[in-house]
Structures are given as C-alpha cells and as structure tokens.
Design an enzyme around this catalytic site. Structure first.
Site, PDB file in Angstrom:
ATOM      1  N   ASP A  13       0.979  -1.251   0.005  1.00 62.43           N
ATOM      2  CA  ASP A  13       0.174  -0.039  -0.236  1.00 62.43           C
ATOM      3  C   ASP A  13       0.874   1.296  -0.013  1.00 62.43           C
ATOM      4  OD1 ASP A  13      -2.336  -1.787   0.057  1.00 62.43           O
ATOM      5  OD2 ASP A  13      -2.253  -1.789   2.352  1.00 62.43           O
ATOM      6  N   LYS A  16       1.970   1.931  -5.136  1.00 60.38           N
ATOM      7  CA  LYS A  16       2.510   1.313  -6.359  1.00 60.38           C
ATOM      8  C   LYS A  16       1.677   1.579  -7.418  1.00 60.38           C
ATOM      9  CE  LYS A  16       2.321  -2.524  -4.289  1.00 60.38           C
ATOM     10  NZ  LYS A  16       2.186  -2.132  -2.901  1.00 60.38           N
ATOM     11  N   GLY A  17       0.277   1.595  -7.409  1.00 57.01           N
ATOM     12  CA  GLY A  17      -0.535   1.484  -8.582  1.00 57.01           C
ATOM     13  C   GLY A  17      -0.450   2.778  -9.107  1.00 57.01           C
ATOM     14  N   ASN A  38      -4.863 -10.307  -3.642  1.00 55.48           N
ATOM     15  CA  ASN A  38      -4.856  -9.781  -2.372  1.00 55.48           C
ATOM     16  C   ASN A  38      -4.344  -8.155  -2.576  1.00 55.48           C
ATOM     17  OD1 ASN A  38      -2.337 -10.750  -3.700  1.00 55.48           O
ATOM     18  ND2 ASN A  38      -1.600 -11.541  -1.710  1.00 55.48           N
ATOM     19  N   ALA A  39      -3.951  -7.867  -3.787  1.00 56.98           N
ATOM     20  CA  ALA A  39      -3.255  -6.553  -4.024  1.00 56.98           C
ATOM     21  C   ALA A  39      -4.571  -5.574  -4.160  1.00 56.98           C
ATOM     22  CB  ALA A  39      -2.427  -6.396  -5.142  1.00 56.98           C
ATOM     23  N   GLY A  40      -4.267  -4.339  -3.800  1.00 54.66           N
ATOM     24  CA  GLY A  40      -5.540  -3.442  -4.123  1.00 54.66           C
ATOM     25  C   GLY A  40      -4.666  -2.029  -4.505  1.00 54.66           C
ATOM     26  N   HIS A  41      -4.665  -1.851  -5.738  1.00 58.13           N
ATOM     27  CA  HIS A  41      -3.679  -0.718  -6.400  1.00 58.13           C
ATOM     28  C   HIS A  41      -4.905   0.381  -6.837  1.00 58.13           C
ATOM     29  CE1 HIS A  41      -0.301  -3.799  -7.257  1.00 58.13           C
ATOM     30  NE2 HIS A  41      -0.832  -3.519  -5.923  1.00 58.13           N
ATOM     31  N   THR A 129      -5.953 -11.670   3.499  1.00 54.19           N
ATOM     32  CA  THR A 129      -6.982 -10.978   2.890  1.00 54.19           C
ATOM     33  C   THR A 129      -8.140 -11.951   2.637  1.00 54.19           C
ATOM     34  OG1 THR A 129      -6.160 -11.541   0.835  1.00 54.19           O
ATOM     35  CG2 THR A 129      -5.371  -9.361   1.608  1.00 54.19           C
ATOM     36  N   GLN A 223       2.037  -6.253  -3.153  1.00 50.89           N
ATOM     37  CA  GLN A 223       2.793  -6.193  -1.672  1.00 50.89           C
ATOM     38  C   GLN A 223       3.888  -5.469  -1.361  1.00 50.89           C
ATOM     39  OE1 GLN A 223       1.702  -9.525  -3.064  1.00 50.89           O
ATOM     40  NE2 GLN A 223      -0.130  -8.843  -2.461  1.00 50.89           N
ATOM     41  N   THR A 238       3.052 -12.573   3.181  1.00 49.88           N
ATOM     42  CA  THR A 238       2.181 -13.102   1.988  1.00 49.88           C
ATOM     43  C   THR A 238       3.231 -14.628   1.756  1.00 49.88           C
ATOM     44  OG1 THR A 238       0.815 -12.861   0.268  1.00 49.88           O
ATOM     45  CG2 THR A 238       3.292 -11.667   0.063  1.00 49.88           C
ATOM     46  N   THR A 298      -7.777  -1.259   0.690  1.00 51.32           N
ATOM     47  CA  THR A 298      -8.435  -1.192  -0.590  1.00 51.32           C
ATOM     48  C   THR A 298      -9.269  -2.656  -0.771  1.00 51.32           C
ATOM     49  OG1 THR A 298      -6.696  -0.194  -1.489  1.00 51.32           O
ATOM     50  CG2 THR A 298      -8.417  -0.751  -3.176  1.00 51.32           C
ATOM     51  N   SER A 412       5.504  11.716  -4.644  1.00 51.86           N
ATOM     52  CA  SER A 412       4.158  11.899  -4.968  1.00 51.86           C
ATOM     53  C   SER A 412       3.480  12.678  -4.063  1.00 51.86           C
ATOM     54  CB  SER A 412       3.494  10.485  -5.096  1.00 51.86           C
ATOM     55  OG  SER A 412       2.190  10.522  -4.930  1.00 51.86           O
ATOM     56  N   THR A 413       2.760  13.604  -4.170  1.00 57.44           N
ATOM     57  CA  THR A 413       2.151  14.559  -3.460  1.00 57.44           C
ATOM     58  C   THR A 413       0.653  14.683  -3.071  1.00 57.44           C
ATOM     59  OG1 THR A 413       2.339  16.355  -5.132  1.00 57.44           O
ATOM     60  CG2 THR A 413       4.062  16.233  -3.536  1.00 57.44           C
TER      61      THR A 413
HETATM   62  P1  GDP Z   1      -0.565   0.282  -3.810  1.00 58.14           P
HETATM   63  O1  GDP Z   1      -0.967  -1.162  -3.209  1.00 58.14           O
HETATM   64  O2  GDP Z   1       0.902   0.357  -3.208  1.00 58.14           O
HETATM   65  O3  GDP Z   1      -0.758   0.529  -4.806  1.00 58.14           O
HETATM   66  O4  GDP Z   1      -1.441   1.448  -2.748  1.00 58.14           O
HETATM   67  P2  GDP Z   1      -2.760   1.679  -2.218  1.00 58.14           P
HETATM   68  O5  GDP Z   1      -3.632   2.121  -3.631  1.00 58.14           O
HETATM   69  O6  GDP Z   1      -3.268   0.320  -1.724  1.00 58.14           O
HETATM   70  O7  GDP Z   1      -2.803   2.800  -1.459  1.00 58.14           O
HETATM   71  C1  GDP Z   1      -2.268   3.869  -1.467  1.00 58.14           C
HETATM   72  C2  GDP Z   1      -3.324   5.095  -1.348  1.00 58.14           C
HETATM   73  O8  GDP Z   1      -2.737   6.211  -1.243  1.00 58.14           O
HETATM   74  C3  GDP Z   1      -4.440   5.204  -2.453  1.00 58.14           C
HETATM   75  O9  GDP Z   1      -5.811   5.327  -2.039  1.00 58.14           O
HETATM   76  C4  GDP Z   1      -3.640   6.104  -3.143  1.00 58.14           C
HETATM   77  O10 GDP Z   1      -4.839   6.830  -4.030  1.00 58.14           O
HETATM   78  C5  GDP Z   1      -3.169   7.262  -2.325  1.00 58.14           C
HETATM   79  N1  GDP Z   1      -2.239   7.903  -2.740  1.00 58.14           N
HETATM   80  C6  GDP Z   1      -1.061   7.466  -3.439  1.00 58.14           C
HETATM   81  N2  GDP Z   1      -0.015   8.283  -3.507  1.00 58.14           N
HETATM   82  C7  GDP Z   1      -0.372   9.532  -2.825  1.00 58.14           C
HETATM   83  C8  GDP Z   1       0.191  10.585  -2.237  1.00 58.14           C
HETATM   84  O11 GDP Z   1       1.165  11.050  -2.704  1.00 58.14           O
HETATM   85  N3  GDP Z   1      -0.652  11.511  -1.679  1.00 58.14           N
HETATM   86  C9  GDP Z   1      -1.717  11.084  -0.922  1.00 58.14           C
HETATM   87  N4  GDP Z   1      -2.495  11.856  -0.123  1.00 58.14           N
HETATM   88  N5  GDP Z   1      -2.425   9.937  -1.244  1.00 58.14           N
HETATM   89  C10 GDP Z   1      -1.708   8.992  -2.125  1.00 58.14           C
HETATM   90  P1  IMO Z   2      -0.628  -3.924  -2.178  1.00 55.53           P
HETATM   91  O1  IMO Z   2      -0.379  -4.697  -3.551  1.00 55.53           O
HETATM   92  C1  IMO Z   2      -0.764  -4.567   1.892  1.00 55.53           C
HETATM   93  C2  IMO Z   2      -0.889  -8.748   3.787  1.00 55.53           C
HETATM   94  C3  IMO Z   2      -2.249  -9.003   4.512  1.00 55.53           C
HETATM   95  C4  IMO Z   2      -1.616 -10.051   5.446  1.00 55.53           C
HETATM   96  C5  IMO Z   2      -0.695 -10.739   4.629  1.00 55.53           C
HETATM   97  C6  IMO Z   2      -0.938 -11.996   4.077  1.00 55.53           C
HETATM   98  O2  IMO Z   2      -2.210  -3.468  -2.453  1.00 55.53           O
HETATM   99  O3  IMO Z   2       0.434  -3.335  -1.558  1.00 55.53           O
HETATM  100  P2  IMO Z   2      -2.562 -12.895   2.098  1.00 55.53           P
HETATM  101  O4  IMO Z   2      -3.737 -12.614   1.778  1.00 55.53           O
HETATM  102  O5  IMO Z   2      -1.391 -12.327   1.183  1.00 55.53           O
HETATM  103  O6  IMO Z   2      -2.180 -14.231   2.409  1.00 55.53           O
HETATM  104  O7  IMO Z   2      -2.153 -12.032   3.210  1.00 55.53           O
HETATM  105  O8  IMO Z   2      -0.271  -9.914   3.524  1.00 55.53           O
HETATM  106  N1  IMO Z   2      -1.342  -8.014   2.480  1.00 55.53           N
HETATM  107  C7  IMO Z   2      -1.025  -6.787   1.993  1.00 55.53           C
HETATM  108  N2  IMO Z   2      -0.893  -5.750   2.797  1.00 55.53           N
HETATM  109  N3  IMO Z   2      -1.050  -4.717   0.832  1.00 55.53           N
HETATM  110  C8  IMO Z   2      -1.190  -5.696   0.125  1.00 55.53           C
HETATM  111  O9  IMO Z   2      -0.989  -5.621  -1.145  1.00 55.53           O
HETATM  112  C9  IMO Z   2      -1.285  -6.826   0.571  1.00 55.53           C
HETATM  113  N4  IMO Z   2      -1.485  -8.321   0.153  1.00 55.53           N
HETATM  114  C10 IMO Z   2      -1.422  -8.703   1.344  1.00 55.53           C
HETATM  115  O10 IMO Z   2      -2.565  -8.141   4.864  1.00 55.53           O
HETATM  116  O11 IMO Z   2      -1.056  -9.366   6.671  1.00 55.53           O
HETATM  117 MG    MG Z   3      -2.674  -1.670  -1.775  1.00 54.06          MG
END
Ligand code: GDP
Ligand code: IMO
Ligand code: MG
Length: 429
Positions: A13, A16-17, A38-41, A129, A223, A238, A298, A412-413
C-alpha cells in the site's frame, strides 16, 4: 536500462498503483509477476478513481497488460474485476490483456481453507486477505494446482481434480468440513473456461519478442518487500516473493530484464494485518497519520496500522531487492506536523541493531531509536515540482535518502496521477 521494475519497499500500500499508472505513459507493456487479487492498487485520474486487484495498472491507459505465470489467478474474481472496470469505461480485450497459460488457479476451496485457518488461529492469525492466496501457492509448489492451460483440456481434468480434492478433503476433515464437491467444481471450471481462455497466451514469448524489439517493459509488483515470504517478517507475510528478482521468474524473462528497480516508499509506515511493526504509533499521532492518509485497505476495508518512517526497514528492503531509486509517496500526509520522527535503529535491552533481527519474538521486542526532524507548516499537497516544496520537506527527503542509502527518483504529493515530481527518470537510466 529500458525497463523499470516497481516494487513496494514496506508492507504494501505504498502507492505502487499510482506510480505504475504514471510511468505507464512511457511503457509499452505492463506486467504483474506475483501475488494475486490480495493486492489493491488505487489510481486517480482527473478525479476518477480506479481500484485494481488482479489486473495490471497499465490497463487503465490501454497499455498492453500482462499477467505473468507468477500470479495466482482467481478466474471468477477476474471476470468481476473486468466487468467493473469496463463499466468505468476502461477498454479490456484479448488484444490489450494477455494472461500466462501457466498461471495456477485460485479455486473456491483455497478461499475456504484460507478462512478456516485464519478462524482457527486465534491470536496467532496472520490477518490474510482471505482470498486463498496462500493455499493456492501451496498447491502450486505441491504440484497439485489446476492451471489456466488445464481449462482447455477439461476432458483430462478428472485425475488432476481427484488428486487435488483428496488433498483438500483431508485438510477439510481436520476442520470438520464436508469433502469437496468435485463434480460441482468441475462444472464451475467448465463454465468459466470460455471467459478466460481468449486471454490465455504464451506471455513469455510475447515478452521476449517485445524485449528483442526494444520495447519498454514496466513490471508491477504487488505487496511489499517486508511481506516477502523469504525476506519479510515471517510468518506474518504473504506467500510469494515480492522482491524485484521475482519479476524474472514470474514473467519468463531473464534477470537482466528488470532494469531500474524503483522501490515505492511511503513517507511514513503502514501495515494491514498482524505482525511486528517497530515504529507503530498507537496514539493520537498514529490516528492523525491514518486520517490524513485515508489509511483503509482497498481489498478488505480494514484500518491500516500507522507509524513513523522506519529507515532501517527500508534500507534492508533496498538491499535485498537491489533497489536503484525510490518513489517517495504521500509526502503531503506529513504536512502540518511540528515534529517528524524517523526510526534509525533498534534496541533490545543493551543491544542495538541496524537491521531487523529475524526471530518474530525479537521483532516484536525491538524498540525503535528515533531521530527528530522539524516539520513544515506549508502544504505540499498537489505539488508538481521540486521548487514548490518547502525547505523543511526537502530536508526530510534528503535525510531519508541518506538513511536508506538510496536516491529519490520520484515524489508523490496526492492521489492524482499528475501530482508527481520527477527527479530522475527511471526509464532514462
Ligand atoms: P498500492 O497497493 O501500493 O498500489 O497502494 P494503495 O492504492 O493500496 O494505497 C495507496 C493509497 O494512497 C491510495 O488510496 C492512493 O490513491 C493514495 N495515494 C497514492 N499516492 C499518494 C500521495 O502522494 N498522497 C496522498 N495523499 N495519497 C496518495
Ligand atoms: P498491495 O499490492 C498490504 C497482507 C495481508 C496479510 C498478509 C498475508 O495492495 O500493496 P495474504 O492474503 O496475501 O495471504 O495475506 O499480507 N497483504 C497486504 N498488505 N498490501 C497488500 O497488497 C497486501 N497483500 C497482502 O494483510 O497481513
Ligand atoms: Mg494496496
């Protein structure tokens, strides 16, 4: 280095997305190589939010997107995610999305097992997840998995299903669950096969051809390094390797294809699920970070745990993953703090550490050693150039670079695609 490999350098989190979507403008192909849904981007483009779990983030721009063999693939989730994105106007078809024929499938029995084990684990639960990721990888390594290519050979599936079900029936019996309904599972697979097979391709071949033609490949990790099954906070990890090296084994390209390894690093630290977190703040400051950063998962909607930036962990991630440069995200979330702390080392009793010791009990015991930096009162939200950053924010970035021994390539801001500062172009390196 024409290619870029994006990986999370903390516990996931990191943003990356957003960064993959931003970089995808310069890429010819975007490839997922491990993990699953399991990812949420999250991507935000001109105010419109897209949430992707299984599909590569490049798909939103229409860039050729590839799901590599290292991904565990839930076909029913795939169907639903494609439908959801199509409803948002994203074009997805077998020309712009290729899926490796060798991906192992996540089946309903994997989801069942993930949930049963978590429910039975009490305080020791991992906080997965519950999407069946771990059990699906176990069956892959155990050589029992049903793969996408098997969907084209339904007549030959019986023996494979017998073996798989025998294994799961024994596990299920231990939880007091009835045996797998093998015929129903086969019927479900037969039904979904037509949805998946048009996308199934020898992606290793496409990728190698693309590489020969000098196309730019962008690998999208899921992850983060601290969730890596070898290098993370085991067993609270994971079930895949999340480090950059997996881009090779998970896609069918040689290791030299990884190119610039871009570690995505949040300006503070978060974690969702159980496990050690030395710089966690269970106080008002942690709450403030969570609220300012909208730190809710996510995928599961769970509240993410928050804490100060841990330079020890990111330095370790950078080392084990060969990170060339980092993208520092969510800098804006630190706006308005009088003081900001950075964890620079650990202590257990009299002993100090400049790395995270491997045993979970030691990891739970380490006390962070902090250095304090003056904060800034100005807003960095939406800044698109270095010149817009307050001097103190730049000091913070420079100190982070020093401590993690890695240069910052992007900042990133905000969640918005264009609210990104380019310091050093990873594709140009
Ligand atoms: P990922 O799993 O690495 O792709 O990250 P996620 O999407 O799960 O979580 C990142 C969250 O932060 C998302 O809601 C993005 O929209 C948000 N985000 C990403 N970059 C920034 C940033 O620079 N500032 C703020 N405030 N939010 C951001
Ligand atoms: P993105 O790509 C944050 C965590 C779960 C748990 C552990 C194992 O969005 O960054 P799993 O379902 O993979 O067996 O769970 O890994 N986890 C994540 N935490 N971001 C993720 O993906 C994750 N994918 C798995 O919360 O602690
Ligand atoms: Mg995520």
């Amino acid at each position: 280095m024409a290619n870029v490999t994006v990986i999370g350098a903390q516990w996931g989190d990191e943003g990356k997305g957003k960064i993959v979507d931003w970089l995808a403008e310069r890429a010819d192909v975007v490839v997922r190589f491990q993990g699953g849904h399991n990812a949420g981007h999250t991507l935000v483009v001109s105010g419109k939010t897209y949430k992707l779990s299984l599909l590569p983030s490049g798909i939103v721009r229409g860039t050729l997107s590839v799901i590599g063999n290292g991904v565990v693939f839930d076909p029913w989730h795939f169907r639903d995610e494609v439908a959801k994105l199509k409803a948002q106007g994203v074009e997805i078809n077998p020309d712009n999305l290729h899926i490796a024929e060798t991906c192992p499938l996540i089946l309903p029995i994997h989801r069942d097992l993930d949930g049963l084990r978590e429910d039975a684990s009490g305080a020791g639960k991992i906080g997965t997840t519950r999407r069946g990721i771990g059990p699906a990888y176990e069956d892959k390594v155990g050589r029992r998995a049903i793969r996408i290519c098997d969907l084209a050979h339904l007549d030959d599936l019986d023996m494979q299903l017998d073996r798989l079900c025998a294994h799961h029936d024994a596990l299920r019996a231990g939880f007091g669950e009835p045996p797998v309904d093998r015929d129903a599972l086969k019927a479900e697979l037969a039904e979904i096969a037509d949805v998946i097979l048009p996308y199934a391709k020898p992606v290793w071949l496409t990728l190698n051809e693309a590489r020969k033609r000098g196309r730019r490949i962008l690998f999208e990790g899921a992850q983060g390094v601290l969730l890596d099954v070898d290098h993370g906070t085991y067993p609270f990890v994971t079930s895949s390797n999340t480090i950059a090296g997996t881009a090779s084994s998970g896609s069918g390209l040689g290791p030299s294809a990884a190119g610039f390894v871009l570690g995505i690093v949040k300006a503070y630290t978060t974690r969702v699920g159980s496990g050690p977190f030395p710089s966690e703040l269970e106080d008002e400051t942690g709450q403030r970070l969570g609220e300012r950063g909208h730190e809710f998962g996510t995928v599961t909607g769970r509240k993410r745990r928050c804490g100060w930036f841990d330079a020890v962990l990111v330095r370790q991630s950078a080392a084990v993953s060969g990170i060339t440069g980092v993208a520092l995200t969510k800098l804006d979330v630190l706006d308005g703090f009088d003081e900001i702390k950075i964890c620079t080392g650990y202590r257990i009793g009299d002993q100090t550490y400049d790395y995270l010791p491997p045993h979970p009990q030691d990891q739970a015991k380490v006390e962070p050693i902090y250095e304090t930096i003056e904060g800034w009162s100005e807003s960095t939200f939406g800044a698109r150039s270095w010149a817009e950053l307050p001097a103190q924010a730049i000091k913070y970035i420079r100190r982070v670079e020093e401590l993690i021994q890695c240069p910052v390539a992007l900042v990133s801001t905000s969640p918005e695609r264009e609210d990104t500062i380019l310091v050093r172009d990873p594709f140009a390196d």
